[in-house]
Structure formats: C-alpha cells, structure tokens
Design an enzyme around this catalytic site. Structure first.
Site, short mmCIF file in Angstrom:
data_model
loop_
_atom_site.label_atom_id
_atom_site.label_comp_id
_atom_site.label_asym_id
_atom_site.label_seq_id
_atom_site.Cartn_x
_atom_site.Cartn_y
_atom_site.Cartn_z
N ASP A 28 17.13 44.66 8.12
CA ASP A 28 17.05 46.10 8.38
C ASP A 28 17.89 46.82 7.32
O ASP A 28 19.02 46.44 7.02
CB ASP A 28 17.59 46.40 9.78
CG ASP A 28 17.19 47.77 10.27
OD1 ASP A 28 16.45 47.87 11.24
OD2 ASP A 28 17.63 48.77 9.65
N GLN A 53 11.76 54.36 19.27
CA GLN A 53 10.97 53.79 18.17
C GLN A 53 10.84 54.82 17.04
O GLN A 53 10.56 56.00 17.29
CB GLN A 53 9.58 53.39 18.67
CG GLN A 53 8.77 52.63 17.63
CD GLN A 53 7.44 52.11 18.17
OE1 GLN A 53 7.01 52.48 19.27
NE2 GLN A 53 6.80 51.24 17.40
N HIS A 91 7.78 45.69 16.13
CA HIS A 91 8.81 44.83 15.53
C HIS A 91 9.85 44.47 16.57
O HIS A 91 10.10 45.22 17.50
CB HIS A 91 9.48 45.52 14.34
CG HIS A 91 9.95 46.91 14.64
ND1 HIS A 91 9.09 47.99 14.63
CD2 HIS A 91 11.17 47.40 14.96
CE1 HIS A 91 9.77 49.08 14.93
NE2 HIS A 91 11.03 48.76 15.15
N PHE A 92 10.44 43.31 16.36
CA PHE A 92 11.61 42.91 17.15
C PHE A 92 12.84 43.03 16.27
O PHE A 92 12.83 42.61 15.11
CB PHE A 92 11.48 41.47 17.64
CG PHE A 92 10.59 41.32 18.85
CD1 PHE A 92 11.10 41.53 20.13
CD2 PHE A 92 9.25 40.99 18.71
CE1 PHE A 92 10.29 41.40 21.25
CE2 PHE A 92 8.43 40.87 19.83
CZ PHE A 92 8.96 41.07 21.10
N HIS A 93 13.89 43.62 16.83
CA HIS A 93 15.19 43.66 16.17
C HIS A 93 15.97 42.41 16.59
O HIS A 93 15.99 42.06 17.77
CB HIS A 93 16.01 44.85 16.65
CG HIS A 93 15.46 46.19 16.28
ND1 HIS A 93 15.98 46.95 15.25
CD2 HIS A 93 14.46 46.93 16.82
CE1 HIS A 93 15.33 48.10 15.19
NE2 HIS A 93 14.40 48.12 16.12
P1 AMP Z 1 12.77 51.29 15.56
O1 AMP Z 1 13.72 52.42 15.84
O2 AMP Z 1 12.78 50.25 16.63
O3 AMP Z 1 11.39 51.80 15.22
O4 AMP Z 1 13.36 50.55 14.29
C1 AMP Z 1 12.94 50.76 12.98
C2 AMP Z 1 13.97 50.09 12.11
O5 AMP Z 1 13.45 49.99 10.82
C3 AMP Z 1 15.29 50.87 12.01
O6 AMP Z 1 16.35 50.06 12.43
C4 AMP Z 1 15.38 51.21 10.52
O7 AMP Z 1 16.70 51.13 10.03
C5 AMP Z 1 14.50 50.15 9.90
N1 AMP Z 1 13.87 50.49 8.64
C6 AMP Z 1 13.20 51.64 8.31
N2 AMP Z 1 12.69 51.55 7.07
C7 AMP Z 1 13.02 50.31 6.61
C8 AMP Z 1 12.78 49.60 5.39
N3 AMP Z 1 12.09 50.15 4.38
N4 AMP Z 1 13.27 48.35 5.26
C9 AMP Z 1 13.96 47.79 6.27
N5 AMP Z 1 14.23 48.39 7.43
C10 AMP Z 1 13.76 49.63 7.61
#
Ligand code: AMP
Length: 145
Positions: free
Chosen positions: A37, A101, A107-109
């Site tokens: 991330d 989101q 996606h999974f964190h």
């Molecule tokens: P969510 O809030 O569950 O949709 O998480 C999206 C995640 O994607 C967030 O933790 C962001 O920091 C991460 N993110 C957004 N753009 C990128 C990118 N280009 N590369 C890696 N992580 C990203």
C-alpha cells in the site's frame, strides 16, 4: 461510490494489473496480485487483488476468484508474519464508500500491527520510498522462496 454500480476499468488497481501504473509488487500469479500500500497504515501494509475478476467488492466477486483471493491473502500474511514479525495482523476489506472503500476493485488489506502502535485506518502520508523498496525486496524474496 455506493455499494452497487458498474465496475470502472479505469480504477487505479485495474491500471496496475494492466501495467499502466506502477506498484511495489510482492507476488503475482495468473489470478492474483499483491503489492505494498502506497499510504501504509503500518510498516509492511500490503494489498491483494484478483486479476481476472472485474469486481468492485465482496458482493460482486465470483466464488472461484474469491477463493483464490482468500488463499493469496493467507499466503502474503504468512510471509509478512515471518519476515516482519508483527505482534498481530489485521485483514480488512471495505465495501462501498460509506464503509471506507476508496478504490473500487475488490482488495484485502494485510496490515501488520506492532506493539505500542495505534490502529490507524487510513494513513495520511505516503510511505517512504526507500523503505517501501526495502520491504518489497524482502517480502517478494520470501514469497518466491
Ligand atoms: P480502500 O480504502 O479499502 O479502498 O483502500 C484502498 C487502498 O489503496 C488505500 O489504503 C490506499 O492507500 C491504497 N492505494 C491507492 N492507490 C494506490 C497505489 N497506486 N498503489 C498502492 N496503494 C494504493
């Protein structure tokens, strides 16, 4: 963006899958991609996404893709546990903007949690590039082994 709607193929994770945007890749096979991330909630925060499912969230995804995604999440979490030795690992997955989101490709964190650190949900700061590179090398090597 709500819980329901059409999949937007221009989202950033779709671009990463197509090679149109960069990532700190940790692991990839025919079905899944794992990368760091960019705005980590903790050191080693990783994301795992399906490559073939055009799914916005858990409600959309087909069973086969979800199964592969869950297994890949476990694989990457194990590598994070072995390599970074956190005290705990949080697995998170958000569905719809009101639930947190921000990128609408499922996606999974994988968020390693360390003693004495808080449970931040969204990091305000971009990760340090040199450290992201170090983490990428260490975790990708472990996942390849
Ligand atoms: P969510 O809030 O569950 O949709 O998480 C999206 C995640 O994607 C967030 O933790 C962001 O920091 C991460 N993110 C957004 N753009 C990128 C990118 N280009 N590369 C890696 N992580 C990203």
């Amino acid at each position: 963006m709500s819980l329901h709607g059409d999949y937007d193929a221009q989202n950033i994770f779709a671009k990463i899958i197509r090679g149109e945007a960069p990532c700190y890749k940790l692991y990839e096979d025919e079905y899944v991609l794992a990368f760091l991330d960019l705005f980590p909630q903790s050191r080693g925060h990783a994301l795992v996404i399906p490559k073939q499912a055009a799914a916005r969230n858990l409600l959309d995804i087909d069973a086969d893709s979800l199964g592969r995604l869950a297994l890949a999440t476990q694989k990457v979490a194990r590598a994070v546990a072995e390599e970074l030795e956190p005290a705990g690992i949080q697995i998170a997955q958000f569905n719809g903007a009101p639930a947190g989101q921000t990128v609408f490709h499922i996606h999974f964190h994988i968020v390693p949690r360390y003693e004495g650190q808080g449970l931040g949900v969204h990091a305000a700061q971009k990760g340090d590039e040199a450290d992201l590179k170090v983490l990428q090398e260490r975790l990708a090597k472990r996942l390849a082994g």
